[in-house]
Motif scaffolding. Structure first.
Motif, PDB file in Angstrom:
ATOM      1  N   ASP A   1       0.696  -1.119   0.063  1.00  0.00           N
ATOM      2  CA  ASP A   1       0.222  -0.068   0.073  1.00  0.00           C
ATOM      3  C   ASP A   1       0.855   1.152   0.032  1.00  0.00           C
ATOM      4  O   ASP A   1       1.829   1.428   0.819  1.00  0.00           O
ATOM      5  CB  ASP A   1      -0.708   0.041   1.125  1.00  0.00           C
ATOM      6  N   ALA A   2       0.455   2.255  -0.996  1.00  0.00           N
ATOM      7  CA  ALA A   2       1.470   3.372  -0.812  1.00  0.00           C
ATOM      8  C   ALA A   2       0.298   4.430  -0.167  1.00  0.00           C
ATOM      9  O   ALA A   2       0.934   5.433   0.674  1.00  0.00           O
ATOM     10  CB  ALA A   2       1.565   4.060  -2.304  1.00  0.00           C
ATOM     11  N   ILE A   3      -0.855   4.449  -0.522  1.00  0.00           N
ATOM     12  CA  ILE A   3      -1.811   5.199   0.056  1.00  0.00           C
ATOM     13  C   ILE A   3      -3.076   4.530   0.825  1.00  0.00           C
ATOM     14  O   ILE A   3      -3.555   3.560   0.066  1.00  0.00           O
ATOM     15  CB  ILE A   3      -2.380   6.368  -0.762  1.00  0.00           C
ATOM     16  N   ARG A   4      -3.477   4.988   2.013  1.00  0.00           N
ATOM     17  CA  ARG A   4      -4.836   4.440   2.524  1.00  0.00           C
ATOM     18  C   ARG A   4      -5.435   5.543   2.787  1.00  0.00           C
ATOM     19  O   ARG A   4      -5.245   6.560   3.411  1.00  0.00           O
ATOM     20  CB  ARG A   4      -4.466   3.683   3.853  1.00  0.00           C
ATOM     21  N   TYR A   5      -6.721   5.531   2.106  1.00  0.00           N
ATOM     22  CA  TYR A   5      -7.785   6.810   2.230  1.00  0.00           C
ATOM     23  C   TYR A   5      -8.988   6.012   2.592  1.00  0.00           C
ATOM     24  O   TYR A   5      -9.794   5.872   1.820  1.00  0.00           O
ATOM     25  CB  TYR A   5      -7.930   7.530   1.134  1.00  0.00           C
ATOM     26  N   PHE A   6      -9.404   6.068   4.004  1.00  0.00           N
ATOM     27  CA  PHE A   6     -10.385   5.361   4.438  1.00  0.00           C
ATOM     28  C   PHE A   6     -10.496   3.985   4.114  1.00  0.00           C
ATOM     29  O   PHE A   6      -9.551   3.580   4.436  1.00  0.00           O
ATOM     30  CB  PHE A   6     -11.769   6.059   4.072  1.00  0.00           C
ATOM     31  N   ASP A   7     -11.391   3.594   3.209  1.00  0.00           N
ATOM     32  CA  ASP A   7     -11.391   2.264   3.086  1.00  0.00           C
ATOM     33  C   ASP A   7     -10.592   2.095   1.669  1.00  0.00           C
ATOM     34  O   ASP A   7     -10.684   0.896   0.999  1.00  0.00           O
ATOM     35  CB  ASP A   7     -13.019   1.484   2.677  1.00  0.00           C
ATOM     36  N   GLY A   8     -10.491   3.134   0.972  1.00  0.00           N
ATOM     37  CA  GLY A   8      -9.543   2.788  -0.364  1.00  0.00           C
ATOM     38  C   GLY A   8      -8.245   2.556  -0.035  1.00  0.00           C
ATOM     39  O   GLY A   8      -7.519   3.119   0.768  1.00  0.00           O
ATOM     40  N   ARG A   9      -7.657   2.091  -1.111  1.00  0.00           N
ATOM     41  CA  ARG A   9      -6.080   1.558  -1.130  1.00  0.00           C
ATOM     42  C   ARG A   9      -5.639   1.519  -2.474  1.00  0.00           C
ATOM     43  O   ARG A   9      -6.151   1.582  -3.541  1.00  0.00           O
ATOM     44  CB  ARG A   9      -6.213   0.043  -0.737  1.00  0.00           C
ATOM     45  N   ILE A  10      -4.296   2.265  -2.623  1.00  0.00           N
ATOM     46  CA  ILE A  10      -3.605   2.419  -3.876  1.00  0.00           C
ATOM     47  C   ILE A  10      -2.212   1.871  -3.474  1.00  0.00           C
ATOM     48  O   ILE A  10      -1.512   2.200  -2.657  1.00  0.00           O
ATOM     49  CB  ILE A  10      -3.707   3.928  -4.048  1.00  0.00           C
ATOM     50  N   SER A  11      -1.827   0.889  -4.433  1.00  0.00           N
ATOM     51  CA  SER A  11      -0.699   0.412  -4.157  1.00  0.00           C
ATOM     52  C   SER A  11       0.483   1.256  -4.991  1.00  0.00           C
ATOM     53  O   SER A  11       0.244   1.972  -5.632  1.00  0.00           O
ATOM     54  CB  SER A  11      -0.507  -1.116  -4.709  1.00  0.00           C
ATOM     55  N   TYR A  12       1.781   0.890  -4.785  1.00  0.00           N
ATOM     56  CA  TYR A  12       2.905   1.628  -5.166  1.00  0.00           C
ATOM     57  C   TYR A  12       2.873   1.240  -6.733  1.00  0.00           C
ATOM     58  O   TYR A  12       3.286   2.226  -7.705  1.00  0.00           O
ATOM     59  CB  TYR A  12       4.167   1.161  -4.542  1.00  0.00           C
ATOM     60  N   ALA A  13       2.486   0.300  -7.085  1.00  0.00           N
ATOM     61  CA  ALA A  13       2.335  -0.110  -8.617  1.00  0.00           C
ATOM     62  C   ALA A  13       1.203   0.897  -9.356  1.00  0.00           C
ATOM     63  O   ALA A  13       1.438   1.538 -10.292  1.00  0.00           O
ATOM     64  CB  ALA A  13       2.235  -1.456  -9.022  1.00  0.00           C
ATOM     65  N   GLU A  14       0.282   0.928  -8.483  1.00  0.00           N
ATOM     66  CA  GLU A  14      -1.077   1.574  -9.026  1.00  0.00           C
ATOM     67  C   GLU A  14      -0.504   3.134  -9.115  1.00  0.00           C
ATOM     68  O   GLU A  14      -0.961   3.825 -10.079  1.00  0.00           O
ATOM     69  CB  GLU A  14      -2.229   1.305  -8.270  1.00  0.00           C
ATOM     70  N   LEU A  15      -0.057   3.459  -7.999  1.00  0.00           N
ATOM     71  CA  LEU A  15       0.463   5.149  -7.940  1.00  0.00           C
ATOM     72  C   LEU A  15       1.647   5.396  -9.178  1.00  0.00           C
ATOM     73  O   LEU A  15       1.404   6.409  -9.625  1.00  0.00           O
ATOM     74  CB  LEU A  15       1.077   5.209  -6.758  1.00  0.00           C
ATOM     75  N   ASP A  16       2.108   4.371  -9.307  1.00  0.00           N
ATOM     76  CA  ASP A  16       3.232   4.712 -10.564  1.00  0.00           C
ATOM     77  C   ASP A  16       2.179   4.642 -11.709  1.00  0.00           C
ATOM     78  O   ASP A  16       2.538   5.559 -12.599  1.00  0.00           O
ATOM     79  CB  ASP A  16       4.103   3.463 -10.542  1.00  0.00           C
ATOM     80  N   ALA A  17       1.552   3.915 -12.078  1.00  0.00           N
ATOM     81  CA  ALA A  17       0.444   4.176 -13.345  1.00  0.00           C
ATOM     82  C   ALA A  17      -0.233   5.121 -13.425  1.00  0.00           C
ATOM     83  O   ALA A  17      -0.299   5.904 -14.225  1.00  0.00           O
ATOM     84  CB  ALA A  17      -0.380   2.474 -13.145  1.00  0.00           C
ATOM     85  N   LEU A  18      -0.755   5.705 -12.340  1.00  0.00           N
ATOM     86  CA  LEU A  18      -1.790   6.706 -12.242  1.00  0.00           C
ATOM     87  C   LEU A  18      -0.980   8.272 -12.377  1.00  0.00           C
ATOM     88  O   LEU A  18      -1.357   8.950 -13.124  1.00  0.00           O
ATOM     89  CB  LEU A  18      -2.599   6.837 -10.697  1.00  0.00           C
ATOM     90  N   SER A  19       0.442   8.124 -11.827  1.00  0.00           N
ATOM     91  CA  SER A  19       1.143   9.237 -11.882  1.00  0.00           C
ATOM     92  C   SER A  19       1.603   9.039 -13.304  1.00  0.00           C
ATOM     93  O   SER A  19       1.824  10.281 -13.828  1.00  0.00           O
ATOM     94  CB  SER A  19       2.153   9.543 -10.881  1.00  0.00           C
ATOM     95  N   ASP A  20       2.043   8.047 -13.873  1.00  0.00           N
ATOM     96  CA  ASP A  20       2.345   8.078 -15.264  1.00  0.00           C
ATOM     97  C   ASP A  20       1.375   8.555 -16.307  1.00  0.00           C
ATOM     98  O   ASP A  20       1.449   9.549 -17.033  1.00  0.00           O
ATOM     99  CB  ASP A  20       2.719   6.567 -15.896  1.00  0.00           C
ATOM    100  N   ALA A  21      -0.162   8.111 -15.909  1.00  0.00           N
ATOM    101  CA  ALA A  21      -1.042   8.766 -16.630  1.00  0.00           C
ATOM    102  C   ALA A  21      -1.350  10.316 -16.580  1.00  0.00           C
ATOM    103  O   ALA A  21      -1.658  10.902 -17.685  1.00  0.00           O
ATOM    104  CB  ALA A  21      -2.322   7.776 -16.293  1.00  0.00           C
TER     105      ALA A  21
END
Length: 551
Positions: free
Chosen positions: A43-63
């Motif tokens: 997990d890179a970010i936990r926001y209430f019940d939401g979870r963003i992994s480091y791989a997903e953060l990488d993909a989202l910031s690429d986008a």
């Protein structure tokens, strides 16, 4: 003089040797990508019940980077972030870096005049903001600015939890003329991230000073600054992937940018975000997420202590606690330990030092100066030299009070488009902090106050900090702030503003009498005014200028 000269305090280190941090990465993007490679599924970010992994953060910031580049964004341009503590802040910040850009963090409490001033000063071409902030503030400001791309988002996104304390009355709204951020990211997902040539000396973000001493200035924080102080936090506190970072500091402030975001991007620890601070929610979240580390203003910790039904067990795992941005009364540190069982470690720095220049080593306790009652802000962190100088810049002996002058890898490059201000505050890259203090024989540093805040009452010099520390000893006082006000006889006299603890009463006369018993006659406040809240910046600094103008 530096605390390293005689090294008497180094006993706090296990090996008895001065530690130094190694800059392992040239840029914050390289730092982040190394963490993604090590821990892609964490997990890179936990926001209430939401979870963003480091791989997903990488993909989202690429986008994000690919999308703004497709719309004409060029390296060196600025991306303004007008957001609360939401995951979109981190996505856009990392994405801006990947596009070769500079992130500009803007206080979400800013209104039209303030937003217009920062957009004009930074020349931002992209704005990412909450839908409500666009509707209420930004829509009226944007015409005539350099902003070409406006991306709006909701605090309800990236989680599904119903949290009345935070989201009461919040709903998704249409923002004509803007693009929804999540739709924008989905449209550009999988698009190759642009190749840019970033270096350690490129500016990573503009962090605007709080404006407590005048108009805000954009401190040019470089990638070198960010990487260095992320490692300072990691090594000084002993942080790693097994830690959980509780995001209580605002992300637009340098403490949140470095002590929360950069620390997580370096270590691979999850960053827990809660949109905005609510004391009861923060306690519940810290317990549920088993948070281990945080750094924030002392006002946050005061709020946690005063939260209804606060229980020691809620912060059982939060053993690595640091506080900076505002003076910490020793009585508050003890009260917090009595409530939750943990010690608050002092930390000191400015926007211009990318968060810490001094800190109390984790596991050590800061001494209290017996003469003034001030709690030490710690010792200089790695590779940092701090001198105490007089009005002429001459170095002062140990124990004498003067201005702190700081040199080190965390000192920013200067102020955006303000060469004269840069030359004045950062001659030869060395920061004139404007803070007054001294170093004791053991190498511990103490902050007395801001130079401009000293009160001159009939020729007697008084530091507000000393009076405030006494006020905090009163059992009814929750927060206190002291300023000098005009006085016909003394020229200037001491006035105190206090807020009271819930359910406790005290009169101004009682508080004056309390301080009179404990201070020299020229120091105690002649006037006390009780307020519901002491006006502060969002980072916890008292707005003394506003108090001086208080009717």
């Amino acid at each position: 003089m530096s605390a390293y000269d005689d090294k008497p305090w180094l006993a706090v280190y296990d090996d008895g040797q001065p530690a130094t941090t190694t800059v392992e990465f040239g840029t914050a993007v390289e730092m982040f990508r190394a963490t993604v490679a090590r821990h892609p599924d964490a997990d890179a970010i936990r926001y209430f019940d939401g979870r963003i992994s480091y791989a997903e953060l990488d993909a989202l910031s690429d986008a994000f980077a690919a999308g703004i580049t497709a719309e004409g964004f060029a390296p060196g341009e600025r991306v303004a972030l007008y957001l609360q503590n939401v995951p979109q802040f981190v996505i856009a910040q990392v994405g801006a870096w990947k596009a070769g850009g500079i992130a500009v963090s803007i206080n979400p409490m800013n209104k039209e005049r303030e937003l217009a001033e920062l957009l004009a000063d930074s020349g931002a071409s992209v704005l990412v903001c909450l839908q409500s902030l666009h509707r209420d503030v930004a829509a009226a400001v944007l015409p005539g600015t350099a902003v070409r791309t406006v991306l709006t988002t909701s605090e309800l996104d990236l989680q599904t939890q119903d949290e009345p304390a935070v989201f009461a009355g919040v709903e998704r709204i249409a923002c004509p003329g803007t693009t929804d951020l999540l739709e924008f990211l989905e449209r550009h997902r999988g698009t190759a991230c642009p190749a840019v040539d970033l270096t350690a000396d490129d500016v990573a973000f503009l962090t605007y000073t709080s404006g407590t001493t005048g108009p805000p200035k954009g401190a040019m924080t470089t990638h070198r600054n960010v990487v260095f102080n992320a490692q300072t936090y990691r090594d000084w506190v002993g942080l790693g992937q097994d830690d959980v970072v509780l995001g209580i500091a605002p992300l637009f402030h340098v403490t949140g940018l470095v002590g929360h975001i950069a620390v997580a991007l370096l270590t691979g620890a999850p960053l827990v975000l809660m949109h905005r601070l609510d004391p009861a929610l923060t306690l519940r979240t810290a317990e549920a997420e088993r948070a281990t580390f945080t750094v924030g203003s002392i006002t946050v910790f005061i709020a946690l202590m005063n939260a209804p039904d606060a229980e020691k067990a809620q912060l059982a795992t939060l053993t690595k606690i640091y506080s900076g941005g505002a003076p910490i009364p020793p009585s508050t540190v003890q009260a917090f330990r009595d409530t939750f069982g943990h010690y608050i470690h002092n930390i000191y720095g400015l926007t211009e030092t990318t968060s810490p220049s001094h800190a109390v080593p984790h596991g050590a306790e800061a001494p209290v100066d017996p003469a003034s009652g001030a709690l030490s802000v710690g010792v200089p962190v790695y590779d940092t030299v701090v001198r105490i100088v007089d009005e002429n810049g001459a170095e002062l002996p140990v124990g004498e009070i003067g201005e702190l002058v700081t040199a080190g890898p965390q000192v920013v490059a200067g102020y955006w488009n303000k060469p004269e201000e840069t030359a004045k505050a950062l001659p030869d890259g060395v920061l004139r902090t404007g803070d007054v203090g001294y170093m004791d024989p053991q190498g511990w540093f103490y902050i007395v106050d801001r130079k401009k805040d000293q009160i001159n009452a009939g020729g007697y010099k008084i530091w507000p900090r000393e009076v405030e520390d006494v006020l905090y000893e009163h059992p009814a006082v929750r927060e206190a702030a002291v300023v000098g006000v005009p006085d016909e006889y003394r020229g200037e006299t001491v006035k105190a503003f206090v807020s009271l603890r819930a359910g406790v009463q005290a009169t101004p006369e009682e508080i004056v009498a309390f301080t009179k018993e404990r201070m020299a006659a020229y120091k105690y406040p002649r006037q006390v005014e009780i307020l519901n809240e002491i006006p502060k910046t969002v980072s916890g600094k008292v707005l003394r200028r506003e108090l001086r103008e208080h009717p």
